[in-house]
Design a protein around this motif. Structure first.
Motif, PDB file in Angstrom:
ATOM      1  N   ALA B  49      70.741  78.054  11.792  1.00 17.87           N
ATOM      2  CA  ALA B  49      72.178  78.116  11.553  1.00 17.87           C
ATOM      3  C   ALA B  49      72.672  79.555  11.674  1.00 17.87           C
ATOM      4  O   ALA B  49      73.803  79.814  12.086  1.00 17.87           O
ATOM      5  CB  ALA B  49      72.508  77.555  10.181  1.00 17.87           C
ATOM      6  N   GLU B  50      71.797  80.474  11.323  1.00 18.26           N
ATOM      7  CA  GLU B  50      72.142  81.895  11.416  1.00 18.26           C
ATOM      8  C   GLU B  50      71.971  82.410  12.848  1.00 18.26           C
ATOM      9  O   GLU B  50      72.821  83.122  13.373  1.00 18.26           O
ATOM     10  CB  GLU B  50      71.217  82.700  10.495  1.00 18.26           C
ATOM     11  N   ASP B  51      70.869  81.995  13.465  1.00 19.03           N
ATOM     12  CA  ASP B  51      70.567  82.471  14.813  1.00 19.03           C
ATOM     13  C   ASP B  51      71.649  82.045  15.812  1.00 19.03           C
ATOM     14  O   ASP B  51      72.051  82.817  16.660  1.00 19.03           O
ATOM     15  CB  ASP B  51      69.216  81.900  15.293  1.00 19.03           C
ATOM     16  N   LYS B  52      72.055  80.792  15.709  1.00 21.81           N
ATOM     17  CA  LYS B  52      73.022  80.205  16.649  1.00 21.81           C
ATOM     18  C   LYS B  52      72.692  80.530  18.113  1.00 21.81           C
ATOM     19  O   LYS B  52      73.532  81.061  18.845  1.00 21.81           O
ATOM     20  CB  LYS B  52      74.444  80.686  16.359  1.00 21.81           C
ATOM     21  N   GLN B  54      72.014  79.985  22.144  1.00 21.64           N
ATOM     22  CA  GLN B  54      72.598  79.119  23.170  1.00 21.64           C
ATOM     23  C   GLN B  54      71.551  78.145  23.713  1.00 21.64           C
ATOM     24  O   GLN B  54      71.874  77.051  24.124  1.00 21.64           O
ATOM     25  CB  GLN B  54      73.146  79.978  24.318  1.00 21.64           C
ATOM     26  N   LEU B  78      73.204  72.477  15.265  1.00 21.49           N
ATOM     27  CA  LEU B  78      73.788  73.171  16.417  1.00 21.49           C
ATOM     28  C   LEU B  78      74.040  72.184  17.556  1.00 21.49           C
ATOM     29  O   LEU B  78      73.244  72.088  18.483  1.00 21.49           O
ATOM     30  CB  LEU B  78      72.828  74.265  16.899  1.00 21.49           C
ATOM     31  N   LYS B  80      75.932  72.208  20.062  1.00 18.46           N
ATOM     32  CA  LYS B  80      76.200  72.733  21.398  1.00 18.46           C
ATOM     33  C   LYS B  80      75.023  73.463  22.035  1.00 18.46           C
ATOM     34  O   LYS B  80      75.093  73.903  23.179  1.00 18.46           O
ATOM     35  CB  LYS B  80      77.412  73.670  21.357  1.00 18.46           C
ATOM     36  N   THR B  81      73.963  73.598  21.272  1.00 18.13           N
ATOM     37  CA  THR B  81      72.807  74.307  21.807  1.00 18.13           C
ATOM     38  C   THR B  81      72.046  73.449  22.819  1.00 18.13           C
ATOM     39  O   THR B  81      71.856  72.262  22.614  1.00 18.13           O
ATOM     40  CB  THR B  81      71.866  74.707  20.651  1.00 18.13           C
TER      41      THR B  81
END
Lengths: 210, 210
Positions: B49-52, B54, B78, B80-81
């Motif tokens: 959640a922190e890394d986010k 792509q 995530l 959209k990842t």
DNA sequence: ACTCTATCACTCAAAAAGGGGGATTTTTGA
DNA sequence: TCAAAAATCCCCCTTTTTGAGTGATAGAGT
């Protein structure tokens, strides 16, 4: 690599520029040989049994018999030949129709022309060459909707229903009571706002819940 | 290309050699940046959640929570990842399971390591990178059996049955009598050597008649 | 001519589906 | 911990569907 027999190819493509272009390009490589390049399916069908190519490059947008409809005909004559579809459009239905009818690969013509050689080699090696946009369409068709209103159990049951199983069979198989299955199905119908098995399956498939 | 933000990547892979290898390889290219490389899903989930990122490179064969089971969990955090699956085996079921659960790409580790960068770029561009052996599995899953014992009409009807339609609905939709549909279904059952809708659908799907 | 295919007919009993009202327990998330 | 959600089960009822048996007929293709 020197004294290997070249891989034989037939091209079916009505645009003369593309046809001669590909022919030239492929023949430029000693490992590949274009046996013939036809401008129509009708023309090709009368010669294919003789040509016996290992690979056919088949245009989809053709006058007369379409490339898609040619697929099963060609498969009947030459079941072992690898057919690579060529197209300028990437219509979803057409892609799936071609694949179900036995196309081994699917390329858009915008593709880097040199890639065509790689694709030919790839199908001969048992692979399935695809342009990136085609790959995207194919992969997306597998993705399920992550926002299904159905619970895990409901989805499981609806999948069984979609496999043609009766409620009693589902009950036995899942080790639950018939009444439980009926209850789940009732809830499924309410959630999907349908009143029959048919509509539930249709709705679920449309939204990729199953 | 110079002053663009690098594409952010997270790696989840238990084999340290591969993990550090990929990290090094990706970071060597200024356009990509590995935010973190975790050895387990459990570990990754607390930080994602922190890394986010792509893109996530996700190993399938992991101790503890398997990569496959991690997919929906990660998607929740995530959505959209883009997730690229990494594997050494190309089990058919696993491939389809990963794809239905939303994997954007699927690579075998035997893959040329430099290809990993291309794959990362491809998913970011909306594509679906696949190793050739995975593409083969996917494409083959579409191919229908060209030697079906069923006639065209019978296949049409069985497809409707498999869509959950009742005989009377099929009759109406195809503008034929209910008795005709029943007659076709009887013939289908005889040809497939089954005695129920369920078994007919199962048999037809197993043999890719539909 | 002969077979395959697609079409339609009638009967019959058993099974299944769909809808209505519930209840209880287990799981899970906040 | 506590309420909501999910999964389980239990009756009622009518209508529809299914599967099986035993036919016929017309047209297409070989």
């Amino acid at each position: 690599m020197e004294n290997k027999e070249p891989i034989t190819v037939v091209i079916i493509e009505d645009d003369e520029t593309i046809r001669t272009g590909y022919t030239y390009l492929i023949n430029a490589n000693k490992n590949y040989k274009v046996l013939n390049a036809y401008s129509s399916v009708e023309d090709a069908l009368t010669h294919l049994a003789e040509d016996k190519p290992q690979v056919i490059l088949l245009d989809i947008e053709l006058p007369g018999i379409k490339g898609i409809d040619a697929l099963p005909k060609i498969k009947t004559i030459l079941p072992k030949t690898h057919i690579i579809m060529l197209t300028v459009y990437d219509s979803e239905e057409t892609v799936f129709e071609a694949l179900t009818k036995g196309a081994a690969g699917y390329l858009t013509k915008s593709n880097n022309t040199e890639k065509i050689i790689d694709a030919i080699q790839e199908v001969v090696d048992g692979g399935a060459p695809m342009s990136t946009n085609i790959a995207k369409i194919v992969i997306r068709s597998f993705h399920k909707n992550q926002n299904s209103p159905l619970t895990k159990r409901e989805t499981e049951i609806l999948e069984q229903v979609a496999n043609g199983k009766s409620r009693s069979k589902i009950a036995k198989q899942m080790f639950i009571d018939l009444e439980t299955v009926k209850s789940h199905i009732k809830n499924i119908y309410v959630k999907l706002n349908v009143h029959s098995r048919e509509d539930a399956i249709k709705e679920a498939k449309n939204n990729k819940y199953i």
